[in-house]
Design a protein around this motif. Structure first.
Motif, short mmCIF file in Angstrom:
data_model
loop_
_atom_site.label_atom_id
_atom_site.label_comp_id
_atom_site.label_asym_id
_atom_site.label_seq_id
_atom_site.Cartn_x
_atom_site.Cartn_y
_atom_site.Cartn_z
N ALA A 95 0.10 -6.33 0.55
CA ALA A 95 -1.19 -5.67 0.41
C ALA A 95 -1.37 -5.20 -1.02
N LYS A 96 -2.56 -4.71 -1.29
CA LYS A 96 -2.82 -3.89 -2.47
C LYS A 96 -2.83 -2.44 -1.99
N VAL A 97 -2.18 -1.55 -2.71
CA VAL A 97 -2.20 -0.15 -2.31
C VAL A 97 -2.60 0.71 -3.50
N ARG A 98 -3.65 1.48 -3.31
CA ARG A 98 -4.11 2.44 -4.31
C ARG A 98 -3.41 3.76 -4.05
N GLU B 160 -5.48 14.87 -11.67
CA GLU B 160 -5.37 13.72 -10.79
C GLU B 160 -5.10 12.47 -11.60
N GLN B 161 -4.37 11.53 -11.01
CA GLN B 161 -4.12 10.25 -11.66
C GLN B 161 -3.81 9.23 -10.57
N GLY B 162 -3.99 7.96 -10.87
CA GLY B 162 -3.74 6.95 -9.85
C GLY B 162 -3.71 5.55 -10.41
N LEU B 163 -3.13 4.66 -9.63
CA LEU B 163 -3.03 3.24 -9.97
C LEU B 163 -3.05 2.41 -8.68
N THR B 164 -3.34 1.13 -8.83
CA THR B 164 -3.25 0.18 -7.72
C THR B 164 -2.02 -0.70 -7.91
N PRO C 176 -1.58 1.53 9.25
CA PRO C 176 -2.33 2.56 8.52
C PRO C 176 -3.17 1.97 7.38
N LYS C 177 -4.34 2.53 7.20
CA LYS C 177 -5.22 2.14 6.09
C LYS C 177 -5.28 3.24 5.04
N ASP C 178 -5.48 4.48 5.47
CA ASP C 178 -5.57 5.62 4.55
C ASP C 178 -4.60 6.70 4.99
N ILE C 179 -3.66 7.05 4.09
CA ILE C 179 -2.66 8.08 4.37
C ILE C 179 -2.80 9.18 3.32
N THR D 47 -2.53 10.35 -1.99
CA THR D 47 -3.24 9.51 -1.03
C THR D 47 -2.87 8.05 -1.27
N LEU D 48 -2.75 7.31 -0.19
CA LEU D 48 -2.46 5.89 -0.26
C LEU D 48 -3.53 5.14 0.52
N GLU D 49 -4.12 4.14 -0.11
CA GLU D 49 -5.14 3.31 0.54
C GLU D 49 -4.67 1.85 0.51
N PHE D 50 -4.46 1.28 1.69
CA PHE D 50 -3.97 -0.09 1.80
C PHE D 50 -5.14 -1.05 1.99
#
Length: 263
Positions: free
Chosen positions: A62-65, A74-78, A218-221, A235-238
């Motif tokens: 998958a791709k997970v954000r 806040e910070q984030g990556l895929t 799971p899709k959003d954790i 947060t993790l979005e698959f």
């Protein structure tokens, strides 16, 4: 703390989460939780349904954000995300600039930007949450399953806001454990761990699920880890999830990199 966005900091934050946790496929669809919790179900019946609905696949990709929140920063990556069930969990940042691989024996990652790597076991992760972690518990968190074998001790259940609130009949004084089980697909709505003496709290909320080839994943954790007054949220979005395709797990720590010691 310096919150500049870097691959090393995001991967370190992901490590904290793991402590505390075909592309373009059109077969995935959101799972609508339309079931209604019933007071007639016993704890044994809820546990049986939860274990029956564990996912059954060989591989997943998958791709997970992944987004990190601490204070007002806040910070984030895929990432590219791959799993071989019961064997390997693998993450790769864009352009392969950083990679993480988790196996039953090892937690490892390296970062090409800073020429650094981490290579350790689960002792550090277990010490952070005060719970003995292993690969299976980390995998279960990512898949919406209970982290302990629910058949090992008696549990009690009650209905709470249309979830089955499940907990051991005899809670450990040092560690209180609660599960909220969804009445539609019997995956977890929430996992909650309390350590009052150490002022630690870990909560994993499953905001939504998706169905991929009859498997509920799971899709959003959303994860919140608290120690004293320090709080970290992740947060993790698959996205673009596929299962049972051939996947590879390329991982080799380059020579000359400096080992990261996380205290």
């Amino acid at each position: 703390m310096n919150f500049e966005l870097s691959y090393r900091k995001v991967l370190r934050s992901l490590l904290v989460v793991l402590i505390a946790s075909s592309f373009g496929c059109k077969s995935a669809k959101n799972v609508i939780a339309s079931g209604e919790a019933s007071n007639r179900l016993s704890a044994k019946q809820v546990i049986k349904q939860h274990q029956k609905n564990d996912v059954d696949f060989r591989t997943m990709q998958a791709k997970v954000r992944i987004d990190l929140r601490q204070g007002n920063k806040e910070q984030g990556l895929t990432f590219n995300y791959r799993m071989e069930k019961d064997k390997t969990i693998w993450l790769s940042a864009p352009l392969g600039l950083a990679r993480m691989m988790i196996t039953p024996d090892k937690v490892r990652f390296y970062n090409k930007q800073d020429n650094e790597y981490f290579d350790g076991d689960y002792a550090l992760l277990s010490d952070f949450v005060g719970v003995e972690l292993d690969f299976n518990k980390v995998q279960n968190i990512l898949l919406g399953q209970a982290i302990y074998d629910l058949k090992e001790e008696p549990h009690k259940v009650e209905v709470s806001e249309n979830s089955y609130a499940l907990q051991p009949k005899d809670q450990n004084a040092l560690l209180e454990l609660f599960y909220l089980i969804n009445p539609s697909h019997f995956k977890m709505d929430s996992l909650q761990l309390y350590q009052q003496l150490k002022k630690r709290f870990l909560q994993v909320d499953y905001k939504s699920y998706q169905e991929v080839k009859s498997q509920v994943i799971p899709k959003d954790i959303e994860i919140v880890a608290v120690e004293n007054t320090d709080e970290v949220g992740v947060t993790l979005e698959f996205k673009s999830v596929s299962i049972n395709e051939d996947v590879r797990f390329p991982f080799k720590i380059p020579a000359g990199y400096k080992e990261i010691v996380i205290k």
